[in-house]
Write an enzyme that holds these catalytic residues in place. Structure first.
Site, mmCIF file in Angstrom:
data_model
loop_
_atom_site.group_PDB
_atom_site.id
_atom_site.type_symbol
_atom_site.label_atom_id
_atom_site.label_comp_id
_atom_site.label_asym_id
_atom_site.label_seq_id
_atom_site.Cartn_x
_atom_site.Cartn_y
_atom_site.Cartn_z
ATOM 1 N N GLU A 37 0.835 -1.214 0.000
ATOM 2 C CA GLU A 37 0.000 0.000 0.000
ATOM 3 C C GLU A 37 0.862 1.254 0.000
ATOM 4 O O GLU A 37 1.951 1.259 0.581
ATOM 5 C CB GLU A 37 -0.880 0.017 1.263
ATOM 6 C CG GLU A 37 -2.294 -0.441 1.042
ATOM 7 C CD GLU A 37 -3.171 0.572 0.308
ATOM 8 O OE1 GLU A 37 -2.665 1.382 -0.483
ATOM 9 O OE2 GLU A 37 -4.393 0.531 0.534
ATOM 10 N N ASP A 38 0.365 2.309 -0.599
ATOM 11 C CA ASP A 38 1.044 3.603 -0.517
ATOM 12 C C ASP A 38 0.846 4.207 0.872
ATOM 13 O O ASP A 38 1.773 4.705 1.489
ATOM 14 C CB ASP A 38 0.522 4.566 -1.601
ATOM 15 C CG ASP A 38 -1.004 4.653 -1.628
ATOM 16 O OD1 ASP A 38 -1.676 3.910 -0.889
ATOM 17 O OD2 ASP A 38 -1.535 5.469 -2.411
ATOM 18 N N ASP A 69 -4.542 5.023 6.129
ATOM 19 C CA ASP A 69 -5.109 6.206 6.778
ATOM 20 C C ASP A 69 -6.052 5.706 7.888
ATOM 21 O O ASP A 69 -5.609 5.342 8.973
ATOM 22 C CB ASP A 69 -5.808 7.011 5.668
ATOM 23 C CG ASP A 69 -6.435 8.301 6.141
ATOM 24 O OD1 ASP A 69 -6.253 8.686 7.294
ATOM 25 O OD2 ASP A 69 -7.125 8.955 5.329
ATOM 26 N N PHE A 89 -2.811 15.627 4.815
ATOM 27 C CA PHE A 89 -2.983 15.119 3.462
ATOM 28 C C PHE A 89 -1.694 15.287 2.670
ATOM 29 O O PHE A 89 -1.113 16.368 2.645
ATOM 30 C CB PHE A 89 -4.131 15.846 2.755
ATOM 31 C CG PHE A 89 -4.475 15.226 1.442
ATOM 32 C CD1 PHE A 89 -5.256 14.077 1.379
ATOM 33 C CD2 PHE A 89 -3.991 15.754 0.260
ATOM 34 C CE1 PHE A 89 -5.542 13.476 0.162
ATOM 35 C CE2 PHE A 89 -4.273 15.164 -0.967
ATOM 36 C CZ PHE A 89 -5.054 14.020 -1.012
ATOM 37 N N ARG A 97 0.599 12.198 -9.012
ATOM 38 C CA ARG A 97 1.120 10.843 -8.742
ATOM 39 C C ARG A 97 2.559 10.659 -9.197
ATOM 40 O O ARG A 97 3.305 9.883 -8.637
ATOM 41 C CB ARG A 97 0.258 9.790 -9.452
ATOM 42 C CG ARG A 97 -1.141 9.635 -8.880
ATOM 43 C CD ARG A 97 -1.754 8.349 -9.407
ATOM 44 N NE ARG A 97 -3.196 8.287 -9.239
ATOM 45 C CZ ARG A 97 -3.816 7.852 -8.146
ATOM 46 N NH1 ARG A 97 -3.110 7.467 -7.103
ATOM 47 N NH2 ARG A 97 -5.131 7.809 -8.073
HETATM 48 P P1 IMP Z 1 -8.114 4.363 4.309
HETATM 49 O O1 IMP Z 1 -9.111 3.379 3.782
HETATM 50 O O2 IMP Z 1 -8.779 5.474 5.084
HETATM 51 O O3 IMP Z 1 -6.988 3.738 5.099
HETATM 52 O O4 IMP Z 1 -7.518 5.098 3.078
HETATM 53 C C1 IMP Z 1 -6.591 4.507 2.293
HETATM 54 C C2 IMP Z 1 -6.553 5.062 0.896
HETATM 55 O O5 IMP Z 1 -6.934 6.445 0.847
HETATM 56 C C3 IMP Z 1 -5.134 5.019 0.432
HETATM 57 O O6 IMP Z 1 -4.855 3.812 -0.194
HETATM 58 C C4 IMP Z 1 -5.046 6.209 -0.496
HETATM 59 O O7 IMP Z 1 -5.432 5.834 -1.784
HETATM 60 C C5 IMP Z 1 -6.037 7.199 0.061
HETATM 61 N N1 IMP Z 1 -5.381 8.213 0.940
HETATM 62 C C6 IMP Z 1 -5.337 8.245 2.286
HETATM 63 N N2 IMP Z 1 -4.643 9.292 2.750
HETATM 64 C C7 IMP Z 1 -4.217 9.952 1.654
HETATM 65 C C8 IMP Z 1 -3.407 11.133 1.480
HETATM 66 O O8 IMP Z 1 -2.944 11.814 2.419
HETATM 67 N N3 IMP Z 1 -3.169 11.493 0.178
HETATM 68 C C9 IMP Z 1 -3.646 10.802 -0.890
HETATM 69 N N4 IMP Z 1 -4.405 9.699 -0.767
HETATM 70 C C10 IMP Z 1 -4.685 9.272 0.495
HETATM 71 MG MG MG Z 2 -3.947 3.339 -1.935
#
Ligand code: IMP
Ligand code: MG
Length: 186
Positions: A104-105, A108, A158, A171
């Protein structure tokens, strides 16, 4: 405009992690992954779109000849997690009895990996772990386990670049930038 600032769509961003910091971290993650999976059959499951650069740099720094597969999910809305995950592109490989490492990148709230891990478990792998370049420790809800391999633990802000987008832009940046004046809910 300040030379360090960049503009993406309607927002400004400032440098957060340099290319050198990112690449050095990936080298140490690759080493830890090689040690952990020594002698095992490993499948890297990269989560699109955000992890395409991270996964390609990571696998090239690893010694172990892992196979690579992709899953695509979408859950984010502008700069805040939507709390919803729609699987867009599913798993087509045989993961049974294989060691799966989800790449994963960023993690969050953890909603995405929570859902992903449940889907992967249905395929009866030998093990499943997560490697995330970034981890927002204060945003993490704890429904899923914390990623085993984490590049950087970052505050709840963010970020964009190195695979991460803001409204599908940014990206391709080699560095990671943080938003200026992050406004919740946008
Ligand atoms: P989660 O489901 O809340 O953990 O969100 C995960 C996904 O949200 C990641 O795989 C990203 O694609 C996107 N995401 C979360 N935080 C950021 C950020 O700070 N910048 C850009 N994309 C984000
Ligand atoms: Mg992602």
């Amino acid at each position: 405009m300040n030379g360090q600032h960049i503009q993406i769509a309607d927002r400004q961003f400032i440098p957060f992690l340099s290319e050198k910091e990112i690449q050095e971290k990936i080298a140490s993650l690759a080493e830890a992954i090689d040690v952990h999976y020594k002698g095992k059959e490993l499948v890297l499951l990269a989560v699109l779109n955000g992890s395409f650069l991270f996964c390609s740099d990571l696998v090239r720094q690893m010694q172990c000849d892992a196979s690579i597969s992709f899953i695509r999910v979408k859950s984010y809305f502008k700069t805040q997690s939507s709390g919803r995950v729609d699987e867009v592109l599913g798993i087509h490989e045989d993961l049974k009895d294989k060691h799966v490492l989800v790449v994963e990148d960023i993690v969050d709230t953890g909603t995405t990996i929570d859902k992903l891990l449940k889907i992967i478990q249905l395929h009866q792998p030998a093990s499943v772990e997560v490697c995330s370049l970034l981890f927002k420790k204060d945003a993490f809800l704890g429904t899923a386990e914390m990623p085993k391999f984490i590049g950087f633990s970052i505050p709840n802000l963010f970020v964009v670049g190195y695979g991460l987008d803001y409204m599908e832009k940014g990206r391709k940046l080699k560095e990671i930038y943080q938003i200026v004046d992050s406004v919740k809910g946008q």
